[in-house]
Design a protein around this motif. Structure first.
Motif, mmCIF file in Angstrom:
data_model
loop_
_atom_site.group_PDB
_atom_site.id
_atom_site.type_symbol
_atom_site.label_atom_id
_atom_site.label_comp_id
_atom_site.label_asym_id
_atom_site.label_seq_id
_atom_site.Cartn_x
_atom_site.Cartn_y
_atom_site.Cartn_z
ATOM 1 N N LEU A 4 8.728 16.327 -15.998
ATOM 2 C CA LEU A 4 8.919 17.216 -14.851
ATOM 3 C C LEU A 4 9.275 18.638 -15.269
ATOM 4 O O LEU A 4 9.182 19.575 -14.468
ATOM 5 C CB LEU A 4 10.003 16.653 -13.929
ATOM 6 C CG LEU A 4 9.697 15.327 -13.223
ATOM 7 C CD1 LEU A 4 10.920 14.859 -12.442
ATOM 8 C CD2 LEU A 4 8.499 15.479 -12.295
ATOM 9 N N TYR A 5 9.679 18.799 -16.526
ATOM 10 C CA TYR A 5 10.091 20.118 -17.022
ATOM 11 C C TYR A 5 9.106 20.647 -18.062
ATOM 12 O O TYR A 5 9.379 21.669 -18.712
ATOM 13 C CB TYR A 5 11.497 20.039 -17.640
ATOM 14 C CG TYR A 5 12.541 19.528 -16.653
ATOM 15 C CD1 TYR A 5 13.299 20.415 -15.916
ATOM 16 C CD2 TYR A 5 12.741 18.165 -16.467
ATOM 17 C CE1 TYR A 5 14.254 19.954 -15.009
ATOM 18 C CE2 TYR A 5 13.679 17.689 -15.573
ATOM 19 C CZ TYR A 5 14.425 18.573 -14.839
ATOM 20 O OH TYR A 5 15.363 18.136 -13.933
ATOM 21 N N GLY A 6 7.991 19.941 -18.233
ATOM 22 C CA GLY A 6 6.964 20.406 -19.172
ATOM 23 C C GLY A 6 7.081 19.811 -20.548
ATOM 24 O O GLY A 6 6.341 20.212 -21.451
ATOM 25 N N GLY A 7 8.022 18.892 -20.731
ATOM 26 C CA GLY A 7 8.193 18.275 -22.030
ATOM 27 C C GLY A 7 7.561 16.891 -22.078
ATOM 28 O O GLY A 7 7.052 16.377 -21.071
ATOM 29 N N ALA A 8 7.600 16.277 -23.241
ATOM 30 C CA ALA A 8 7.054 14.941 -23.412
ATOM 31 C C ALA A 8 8.164 13.927 -23.240
ATOM 32 O O ALA A 8 9.292 14.134 -23.703
ATOM 33 C CB ALA A 8 6.408 14.788 -24.780
ATOM 34 N N GLU A 9 7.885 12.829 -22.592
ATOM 35 C CA GLU A 9 8.877 11.768 -22.374
ATOM 36 C C GLU A 9 9.204 11.091 -23.700
ATOM 37 O O GLU A 9 8.317 10.736 -24.471
ATOM 38 C CB GLU A 9 8.341 10.738 -21.369
ATOM 39 C CG GLU A 9 9.355 9.647 -21.021
ATOM 40 C CD GLU A 9 10.594 10.203 -20.333
ATOM 41 O OE1 GLU A 9 11.692 9.753 -20.672
ATOM 42 O OE2 GLU A 9 10.429 11.088 -19.480
ATOM 43 N N LYS A 10 10.523 10.915 -23.946
ATOM 44 C CA LYS A 10 10.910 10.220 -25.176
ATOM 45 C C LYS A 10 10.647 8.736 -25.052
ATOM 46 O O LYS A 10 10.870 8.144 -24.017
ATOM 47 C CB LYS A 10 12.401 10.464 -25.448
ATOM 48 C CG LYS A 10 12.694 11.870 -25.976
ATOM 49 C CD LYS A 10 14.151 11.986 -26.368
ATOM 50 C CE LYS A 10 14.451 13.337 -26.999
ATOM 51 N NZ LYS A 10 15.868 13.462 -27.412
ATOM 52 N N ASN A 70 18.062 17.348 -25.812
ATOM 53 C CA ASN A 70 18.077 16.591 -24.565
ATOM 54 C C ASN A 70 17.973 17.543 -23.391
ATOM 55 O O ASN A 70 18.059 18.766 -23.551
ATOM 56 C CB ASN A 70 19.323 15.705 -24.464
ATOM 57 C CG ASN A 70 20.620 16.520 -24.484
ATOM 58 O OD1 ASN A 70 20.727 17.568 -23.877
ATOM 59 N ND2 ASN A 70 21.608 16.019 -25.211
ATOM 60 N N LEU A 71 17.813 16.997 -22.195
ATOM 61 C CA LEU A 71 17.522 17.825 -21.020
ATOM 62 C C LEU A 71 18.639 18.824 -20.724
ATOM 63 O O LEU A 71 18.375 20.017 -20.511
ATOM 64 C CB LEU A 71 17.289 16.930 -19.799
ATOM 65 C CG LEU A 71 16.942 17.648 -18.491
ATOM 66 C CD1 LEU A 71 15.698 18.501 -18.668
ATOM 67 C CD2 LEU A 71 16.737 16.619 -17.376
ATOM 68 N N ASP A 72 19.876 18.361 -20.721
ATOM 69 C CA ASP A 72 20.992 19.264 -20.406
ATOM 70 C C ASP A 72 21.097 20.401 -21.411
ATOM 71 O O ASP A 72 21.273 21.573 -21.034
ATOM 72 C CB ASP A 72 22.310 18.471 -20.374
ATOM 73 C CG ASP A 72 22.416 17.574 -19.155
ATOM 74 O OD1 ASP A 72 21.677 17.825 -18.174
ATOM 75 O OD2 ASP A 72 23.218 16.619 -19.181
ATOM 76 N N SER A 73 20.982 20.069 -22.688
ATOM 77 C CA SER A 73 21.062 21.110 -23.728
ATOM 78 C C SER A 73 19.884 22.072 -23.647
ATOM 79 O O SER A 73 20.030 23.285 -23.852
ATOM 80 C CB SER A 73 21.103 20.459 -25.109
ATOM 81 O OG SER A 73 22.245 19.656 -25.263
ATOM 82 N N ALA A 74 18.701 21.544 -23.329
ATOM 83 C CA ALA A 74 17.507 22.385 -23.226
ATOM 84 C C ALA A 74 17.642 23.392 -22.089
ATOM 85 O O ALA A 74 17.303 24.569 -22.239
ATOM 86 C CB ALA A 74 16.271 21.510 -23.026
ATOM 87 N N LYS A 90 18.950 11.032 -11.356
ATOM 88 C CA LYS A 90 18.213 10.185 -12.288
ATOM 89 C C LYS A 90 16.706 10.316 -12.109
ATOM 90 O O LYS A 90 15.946 10.306 -13.086
ATOM 91 C CB LYS A 90 18.643 8.728 -12.101
ATOM 92 C CG LYS A 90 18.081 7.789 -13.156
ATOM 93 C CD LYS A 90 18.655 6.392 -13.022
ATOM 94 C CE LYS A 90 18.120 5.482 -14.119
ATOM 95 N NZ LYS A 90 18.685 4.105 -14.017
ATOM 96 N N CYS A 91 16.278 10.448 -10.848
ATOM 97 C CA CYS A 91 14.839 10.548 -10.572
ATOM 98 C C CYS A 91 14.234 11.857 -11.078
ATOM 99 O O CYS A 91 13.014 11.978 -11.189
ATOM 100 C CB CYS A 91 14.581 10.380 -9.084
ATOM 101 S SG CYS A 91 15.380 11.638 -8.053
ATOM 102 N N PHE A 92 15.081 12.868 -11.383
ATOM 103 C CA PHE A 92 14.588 14.158 -11.868
ATOM 104 C C PHE A 92 14.903 14.361 -13.357
ATOM 105 O O PHE A 92 14.863 15.492 -13.834
ATOM 106 C CB PHE A 92 15.190 15.306 -11.055
ATOM 107 C CG PHE A 92 14.733 15.350 -9.628
ATOM 108 C CD1 PHE A 92 13.388 15.431 -9.317
ATOM 109 C CD2 PHE A 92 15.652 15.291 -8.590
ATOM 110 C CE1 PHE A 92 12.964 15.462 -7.995
ATOM 111 C CE2 PHE A 92 15.240 15.332 -7.266
ATOM 112 C CZ PHE A 92 13.892 15.405 -6.966
ATOM 113 N N GLN A 93 15.227 13.289 -14.076
ATOM 114 C CA GLN A 93 15.556 13.420 -15.491
ATOM 115 C C GLN A 93 14.374 13.102 -16.395
ATOM 116 O O GLN A 93 14.519 13.048 -17.619
ATOM 117 C CB GLN A 93 16.749 12.513 -15.813
ATOM 118 C CG GLN A 93 18.045 13.016 -15.178
ATOM 119 C CD GLN A 93 19.235 12.117 -15.451
ATOM 120 O OE1 GLN A 93 19.078 11.033 -16.018
ATOM 121 N NE2 GLN A 93 20.425 12.562 -15.048
ATOM 122 N N ASN A 94 13.211 12.880 -15.789
ATOM 123 C CA ASN A 94 11.982 12.684 -16.560
ATOM 124 C C ASN A 94 11.577 14.023 -17.185
ATOM 125 O O ASN A 94 11.347 15.011 -16.505
ATOM 126 C CB ASN A 94 10.874 12.172 -15.651
ATOM 127 C CG ASN A 94 9.626 11.770 -16.420
ATOM 128 O OD1 ASN A 94 9.345 12.291 -17.497
ATOM 129 N ND2 ASN A 94 8.882 10.829 -15.857
#
Length: 487
Positions: free
Chosen positions: A481-487, A381-385, A474-478
């Protein structure tokens, strides 16, 4: 989990405010008096290759003096130390052994209202023989040309060699309140400490045998301080000084106290010097070329930031803000933005050091951004990544930057004055090869080291604080935006 959302705005505002203050500085105008509180880019001293400078030839004032090689080398070292104390690291000092001359070249800025090159030359050639005398007594003799020669008399308590360090400090009254003046503080060597303790003890004990019975009662308990034939202070001894710390007072402002400290720290010359030739040097690169270089640098920084933002999106945006802080930090150190250090000299190699450090900063952020993409690609997930990415990328960033730091330190040690911290650090190595003082190379190492230092602060610490803060919105949890694919 604590609310980290405000952290981005706090760090962002601090970086922008810091960058603005670095560029413009902060000063107040009161009539004809300008007080500089924060130095800006206009306070940076430009090197000879950019702005031009001064070429001066020193020779013994007494034509009968036949200087030895050792004496000329001693003069070289004193000159280098005094130039460094003036914030000038782009200089050339070399000797003409056959003609007993020392040639010095150093930069100056025509736009500097307070810089007088002739005064600086006179200060370089000042013998600065510091001596403390028991009592205040002297003889004066008027020569045929009308000049008055003053010769201090009495027991010599301390000499310049007994001073370990001199520094300006605010003057306080007996109640601990600032008087508005500065003093020059002195740290004595162990030998000087004992000698000064003996002298102050003799004064307190009214030891006429030690102080000289010819002195009057009003001068017997005074220790006068002389710089050559000028009495710069004659304080009355109030108590025994046993800790090896003393001060020179005399209603001095900061610049006067610092100038005196620089003279004392600069050391004494083996004999009096006179200026034989004095001329200005035209710059090899004019101010117009400097402006073109600065404009090119700004454009390059904008393009780099645009590339980072397009390729890495939100991490790239944060990295761009961090790069601005890194550049501002390096320029702040050069300009003297920090109160504990004076301005340095910016040369063309120094600018190259800033550019190389920016490249290291970009590399640092690319490593982290790529690591974030890798961590998200394995399903975290984003936080762990984010947490894993910063943790795992730090060792690679540290290894790369430590290599550059070692190189910068070696350059500063090899091409700086021999009594500098880094020169002493590698003294066992340099004694086999010698130290070659070239201010332009020193400037490169200095800006490179400074830039890498701020890379850790901005590219590692500030970037992490800002990105982890934004990830809480929340708007920056996509994940895109970090180079990953949306789940």
């Amino acid at each position: 989990m604590k609310n980290k959302k405000p952290i981005f705005f706090i760090v962002f505002i601090l970086i922008i405010a810091y960058a603005v203050s670095t560029v413009f500085g902060f000063k107040m105008q009161y009539g004809d008096l300008t007080t500089v509180y924060i130095k800006g880019m206009e306070d940076i001293r430009l090197g000879i290759d950019i702005q031009g400078g001064v070429d001066v030839t020193f020779a013994p004032a007494d034509e009968n003096v036949d200087a030895t090689k050792e004496q000329l080398e001693a003069i070289q070292e004193v000159m280098k130390s005094r130039l460094i104390s003036l914030g000038i690291n782009d200089y050339e000092v070399y000797m003409d052994e056959n003609n007993d001359k020392v040639i010095v070249r150093f930069p100056w800025q025509s736009g500097e209202e307070n810089f007088d090159p002739e005064s600086a030359v006179a200060e370089l050639g000042d013998t600065a023989q510091l001596k403390f005398y028991a009592g205040y007594n002297y003889t004066s003799e008027t020569k045929d040309d009308g000049t008055v020669v003053v010769t201090p008399k009495g027991e010599v308590v301390l000499e310049g060699s007994h001073i370990a360090n001199a520094y300006p400090q605010p003057e306080m009254d007996k109640d601990g309140a600032y008087t508005g003046y500065y003093t020059t503080g002195l740290e004595l060597t162990p030998e000087g400490k004992e000698a000064f303790k003996k002298a102050t003890q003799a004064a307190v004990n009214k030891d006429a045998a030690y102080l000289d019975t010819t002195y009057t009662a009003s001068t017997r308990y005074v220790i006068s301080i002389w710089m050559d034939d000028e009495c710069i202070s004659s304080p009355t001894v109030q108590s025994v000084i046993t800790d090896g710390n003393a001060m020179i007072s005399g209603n001095m402002d900061y610049e006067e106290a610092k100038k005196l400290a620089d003279k004392i720290n600069g050391g004494a010359l083996p004999f009096n010097l006179e200026t034989q030739t004095f001329k200005t040097i035209s710059p090899s690169m004019g101010s117009g070329a400097l402006k073109a270089m600065m404009i090119s640098g700004v454009i390059a920084l904008i393009l780099i930031c645009a590339y980072m933002i397009i390729l890495y999106r939100l991490p790239g945006t944060v990295a761009s803000i961090a790069l601005i802080g890194q550049v501002a930090g390096t320029l702040a150190v050069v300009s003297g933005w920090f109160g504990f250090n004076d301005s340095s000299t910016l040369t063309i190699p120094g600018i190259a050091g800033i550019i190389l450090a920016i490249g290291m900063g970009v590399d640092c952020n690319i490593i982290t951004a790529e690591r974030i993409k890798e961590e998200m690609s394995v399903g975290k997930n984003l936080d762990s990544a984010l947490k894993s990415a910063y943790k795992n990328s730090f060792s690679s960033i540290l290894d790369g930057n430590m290599t550059v730091i070692i190189i910068a330190i070696i350059l500063m040690g090899a091409f700086g004055v021999s009594d500098s911290f880094f020169a002493k650090m590698f003294s066992l190595i340099f004694k086999w090869f010698g130290v070659s003082t070239e201010g332009t190379i020193f400037s490169f190492g200095f800006t490179l080291l400074t830039g890498v230092f701020f890379n850790f602060i901005m590219g590692v610490l500030a970037s992490r604080l800002m990105l982890t803060s934004l990830s809480q919105f929340k708007c920056f949890q996509n994940r895109k935006l970090y180079g990953g694919a949306e789940k």
